[in-house]
Design a protein around this motif. Structure first.
Motif, PDB file in Angstrom:
ATOM      1  N   PRO A 168     -19.477   7.263  26.501  1.00  0.00           N
ATOM      2  CA  PRO A 168     -18.618   6.147  26.086  1.00  0.00           C
ATOM      3  C   PRO A 168     -17.306   6.074  26.855  1.00  0.00           C
ATOM      4  O   PRO A 168     -16.786   4.986  27.103  1.00  0.00           O
ATOM      5  CB  PRO A 168     -18.386   6.426  24.595  1.00  0.00           C
ATOM      6  N   VAL A 169     -16.767   7.224  27.239  1.00  0.00           N
ATOM      7  CA  VAL A 169     -15.511   7.222  28.000  1.00  0.00           C
ATOM      8  C   VAL A 169     -15.739   6.610  29.378  1.00  0.00           C
ATOM      9  O   VAL A 169     -14.930   5.809  29.868  1.00  0.00           O
ATOM     10  CB  VAL A 169     -14.952   8.653  28.123  1.00  0.00           C
ATOM     11  N   SER A 170     -16.856   6.990  30.005  1.00  0.00           N
ATOM     12  CA  SER A 170     -17.192   6.429  31.313  1.00  0.00           C
ATOM     13  C   SER A 170     -17.346   4.918  31.234  1.00  0.00           C
ATOM     14  O   SER A 170     -16.793   4.170  32.064  1.00  0.00           O
ATOM     15  CB  SER A 170     -18.487   7.057  31.829  1.00  0.00           C
ATOM     16  N   LEU A 171     -18.087   4.432  30.261  1.00  0.00           N
ATOM     17  CA  LEU A 171     -18.293   2.989  30.093  1.00  0.00           C
ATOM     18  C   LEU A 171     -16.970   2.282  29.847  1.00  0.00           C
ATOM     19  O   LEU A 171     -16.706   1.207  30.419  1.00  0.00           O
ATOM     20  CB  LEU A 171     -19.259   2.736  28.938  1.00  0.00           C
ATOM     21  N   ALA A 172     -16.123   2.855  28.999  1.00  0.00           N
ATOM     22  CA  ALA A 172     -14.836   2.232  28.687  1.00  0.00           C
ATOM     23  C   ALA A 172     -13.954   2.153  29.928  1.00  0.00           C
ATOM     24  O   ALA A 172     -13.275   1.142  30.158  1.00  0.00           O
ATOM     25  CB  ALA A 172     -14.136   3.022  27.581  1.00  0.00           C
ATOM     26  N   MET A 173     -13.954   3.202  30.738  1.00  0.00           N
ATOM     27  CA  MET A 173     -13.148   3.207  31.967  1.00  0.00           C
ATOM     28  C   MET A 173     -13.611   2.128  32.936  1.00  0.00           C
ATOM     29  O   MET A 173     -12.789   1.442  33.562  1.00  0.00           O
ATOM     30  CB  MET A 173     -13.222   4.582  32.630  1.00  0.00           C
ATOM     31  N   ILE A 174     -14.927   1.965  33.066  1.00  0.00           N
ATOM     32  CA  ILE A 174     -15.461   0.943  33.978  1.00  0.00           C
ATOM     33  C   ILE A 174     -15.094  -0.452  33.495  1.00  0.00           C
ATOM     34  O   ILE A 174     -14.622  -1.298  34.277  1.00  0.00           O
ATOM     35  CB  ILE A 174     -16.990   1.083  34.101  1.00  0.00           C
ATOM     36  N   ILE A 175     -15.283  -0.706  32.194  1.00  0.00           N
ATOM     37  CA  ILE A 175     -15.000  -2.036  31.639  1.00  0.00           C
ATOM     38  C   ILE A 175     -13.515  -2.359  31.732  1.00  0.00           C
ATOM     39  O   ILE A 175     -13.119  -3.445  32.191  1.00  0.00           O
ATOM     40  CB  ILE A 175     -15.490  -2.119  30.180  1.00  0.00           C
ATOM     41  N   VAL A 176     -12.671  -1.429  31.308  1.00  0.00           N
ATOM     42  CA  VAL A 176     -11.226  -1.660  31.324  1.00  0.00           C
ATOM     43  C   VAL A 176     -10.713  -1.752  32.765  1.00  0.00           C
ATOM     44  O   VAL A 176      -9.927  -2.641  33.108  1.00  0.00           O
ATOM     45  CB  VAL A 176     -10.488  -0.544  30.561  1.00  0.00           C
ATOM     46  N   GLY A 177     -11.170  -0.841  33.617  1.00  0.00           N
ATOM     47  CA  GLY A 177     -10.687  -0.808  34.994  1.00  0.00           C
ATOM     48  C   GLY A 177     -11.019  -2.062  35.776  1.00  0.00           C
ATOM     49  O   GLY A 177     -10.130  -2.714  36.343  1.00  0.00           O
ATOM     50  N   TYR A 178     -12.300  -2.436  35.780  1.00  0.00           N
ATOM     51  CA  TYR A 178     -12.676  -3.620  36.554  1.00  0.00           C
ATOM     52  C   TYR A 178     -12.272  -4.911  35.850  1.00  0.00           C
ATOM     53  O   TYR A 178     -12.089  -5.943  36.509  1.00  0.00           O
ATOM     54  CB  TYR A 178     -14.171  -3.588  36.866  1.00  0.00           C
ATOM     55  N   GLY A 179     -12.100  -4.847  34.533  1.00  0.00           N
ATOM     56  CA  GLY A 179     -11.547  -6.005  33.830  1.00  0.00           C
ATOM     57  C   GLY A 179     -10.110  -6.259  34.260  1.00  0.00           C
ATOM     58  O   GLY A 179      -9.707  -7.400  34.497  1.00  0.00           O
ATOM     59  N   LEU A 180      -9.345  -5.178  34.377  1.00  0.00           N
ATOM     60  CA  LEU A 180      -7.953  -5.295  34.829  1.00  0.00           C
ATOM     61  C   LEU A 180      -7.878  -5.780  36.270  1.00  0.00           C
ATOM     62  O   LEU A 180      -7.074  -6.661  36.612  1.00  0.00           O
ATOM     63  CB  LEU A 180      -7.271  -3.930  34.689  1.00  0.00           C
ATOM     64  N   SER A 181      -8.743  -5.232  37.127  1.00  0.00           N
ATOM     65  CA  SER A 181      -8.761  -5.643  38.531  1.00  0.00           C
ATOM     66  C   SER A 181      -9.164  -7.104  38.679  1.00  0.00           C
ATOM     67  O   SER A 181      -8.592  -7.848  39.490  1.00  0.00           O
ATOM     68  CB  SER A 181      -9.731  -4.756  39.314  1.00  0.00           C
ATOM     69  N   GLY A 195     -11.820   2.069  37.341  1.00  0.00           N
ATOM     70  CA  GLY A 195     -13.233   1.723  37.341  1.00  0.00           C
ATOM     71  C   GLY A 195     -14.061   2.689  38.174  1.00  0.00           C
ATOM     72  O   GLY A 195     -15.139   3.136  37.761  1.00  0.00           O
ATOM     73  N   LEU A 196     -13.572   3.032  39.368  1.00  0.00           N
ATOM     74  CA  LEU A 196     -14.284   3.973  40.222  1.00  0.00           C
ATOM     75  C   LEU A 196     -14.397   5.347  39.557  1.00  0.00           C
ATOM     76  O   LEU A 196     -15.471   5.973  39.558  1.00  0.00           O
ATOM     77  CB  LEU A 196     -13.560   4.104  41.563  1.00  0.00           C
ATOM     78  N   LEU A 197     -13.307   5.799  38.989  1.00  0.00           N
ATOM     79  CA  LEU A 197     -13.338   7.103  38.316  1.00  0.00           C
ATOM     80  C   LEU A 197     -14.203   7.063  37.065  1.00  0.00           C
ATOM     81  O   LEU A 197     -14.715   8.106  36.624  1.00  0.00           O
ATOM     82  CB  LEU A 197     -11.913   7.537  37.975  1.00  0.00           C
ATOM     83  N   GLY A 198     -14.377   5.858  36.496  1.00  0.00           N
ATOM     84  CA  GLY A 198     -15.295   5.716  35.373  1.00  0.00           C
ATOM     85  C   GLY A 198     -16.730   6.020  35.781  1.00  0.00           C
ATOM     86  O   GLY A 198     -17.482   6.657  35.033  1.00  0.00           O
ATOM     87  N   PHE A 199     -17.135   5.564  36.963  1.00  0.00           N
ATOM     88  CA  PHE A 199     -18.460   5.924  37.479  1.00  0.00           C
ATOM     89  C   PHE A 199     -18.567   7.441  37.629  1.00  0.00           C
ATOM     90  O   PHE A 199     -19.558   8.061  37.243  1.00  0.00           O
ATOM     91  CB  PHE A 199     -18.714   5.264  38.835  1.00  0.00           C
ATOM     92  N   HIS A 200     -17.540   8.022  38.226  1.00  0.00           N
ATOM     93  CA  HIS A 200     -17.551   9.447  38.521  1.00  0.00           C
ATOM     94  C   HIS A 200     -17.487  10.299  37.249  1.00  0.00           C
ATOM     95  O   HIS A 200     -17.897  11.466  37.250  1.00  0.00           O
ATOM     96  CB  HIS A 200     -16.355   9.792  39.422  1.00  0.00           C
TER      97      HIS A 200
END
Length: 305
Positions: free
Chosen positions: A183-196, A241-246
């Motif tokens: 869930p942390v990974s998914l949240a980071m991707i959504i929030v990160g690329y949403g912000l970008s 977002g990138l770190l969310g993938f990682h």
């Protein structure tokens, strides 16, 4: 010239040269300027280094054959006399529109290059295609920002978006292929690329991709969301977002170097922008009706990763 976003009206004695095989162009009449009939001489020629004489002559032969065949087909379909030629006329128009759209949004050279790298990867290494197409857009950012003169803005923006799309596709497909619920990974991707994405929408595509640096538009210093909430939101969002993938362990185990290399390339370009800052004069200066803050200024300099 569609990709260059310019053009002009030729008159007596004028000449224009361009790459006929690669530059999208439209030839039309301007009744307000051309009050009489005119004759235009179209001269097709090939320019090549002497050391590539065979290649140059071969290209000239192919171009001559193509132009002759296309012209004959065009002339034969101007006034089609039966169903067959009416179909051929439709095919000429349909093919022309399809090739134009392909060139505008992808670029034939890009498509052929991507296909060639994919095929080569089948014989070289399973990760070859990922390695050769994931970071191309960063190299284009860095090289274009360094030169900034004589750049075709439309072609540059098309190319970086094309290869950036491939890079993001690699990330997404491998994320799904190695998915394990995090869930942390998914949240980071959504929030990160949403912000970008929000930052890109605030700036507009042209500003995001060096529109000001390449001289095709005037600066527009944005102070609204998300720039009024997060410093450098495009950089911060993309990195999150990138770190969310990682963050997902199974993805990280399968491709341990992919995201770190993305981040390293992105940081390289960010440092380049700071070192060769073309907006230094705007710090603390009055312009556009008010004083620019650091957060406002940053809105012009951050690029999509």
């Amino acid at each position: 010239f569609t990709m260059e976003r310019n053009g002009g009206c030729l008159t007596d004695g004028d000449a224009v040269g361009f790459d006929y095989n690669r530059e999208i162009h439209v030839i039309s009449d301007l009744p307000t300027k051309n009050t009489d009939r005119r004759i235009t001489c179209k001269l097709h020629y090939v320019v090549y280094p002497k050391c590539f004489g065979f290649v140059g002559k071969f290209k000239g032969t192919l171009a001559t054959w193509y132009n002759t065949t296309a012209r004959n087909l065009f002339l034969a379909t101007i006034k089609p006399s039966n169903v067959v030629w009416k179909f051929m006329a439709w095919m000429v128009i349909f093919t022309t529109k399809c090739v134009r759209q392909l060139e505008v949004y992808a670029g034939l050279n890009n498509v052929v290059t991507a296909i060639a790298l994919f095929v080569a990867g089948q014989y070289i290494h399973p990760r070859f295609f990922i390695a050769t197409t994931s970071f191309t857009h960063y190299c284009m950012y860095i090289a274009t920002y360094h030169v900034r003169t004589g750049i075709n803005f439309g072609v540059f923006k098309r190319n970086v978006v094309f290869f950036k799309t491939i890079a993001l596709t690699h990330l997404c497909l491998n994320y799904l292929a190695n998915f394990s619920y995090d869930p942390v990974s998914l949240a980071m991707i959504i929030v990160g690329y949403g912000l970008s994405t929000a930052a890109t929408l605030a700036l507009g595509m042209d500003q995001t991709y060096f529109g000001v640096e390449l001289g095709v538009m005037k600066p527009n210093f944005v102070g609204g969301f998300p720039y009024n909430c997060v410093p450098h939101p495009m950089i911060v969002g993309s990195m999150i977002g990138l770190l969310g993938f990682h963050k997902m362990e199974t993805f990280r185990d399968a491709l341990p170097y992919l995201v770190p290399t993305h981040c390293a390339m992105y940081m390289t370009h960010m440092v380049q922008e700071q070192v060769r800052d073309i907006y230094k004069k705007d710090w603390g200066s009055g312009g556009g009706g008010g004083k620019k803050s650091a957060g406002t200024r940053a809105s012009r300099k951050t690029k999509a990763a």
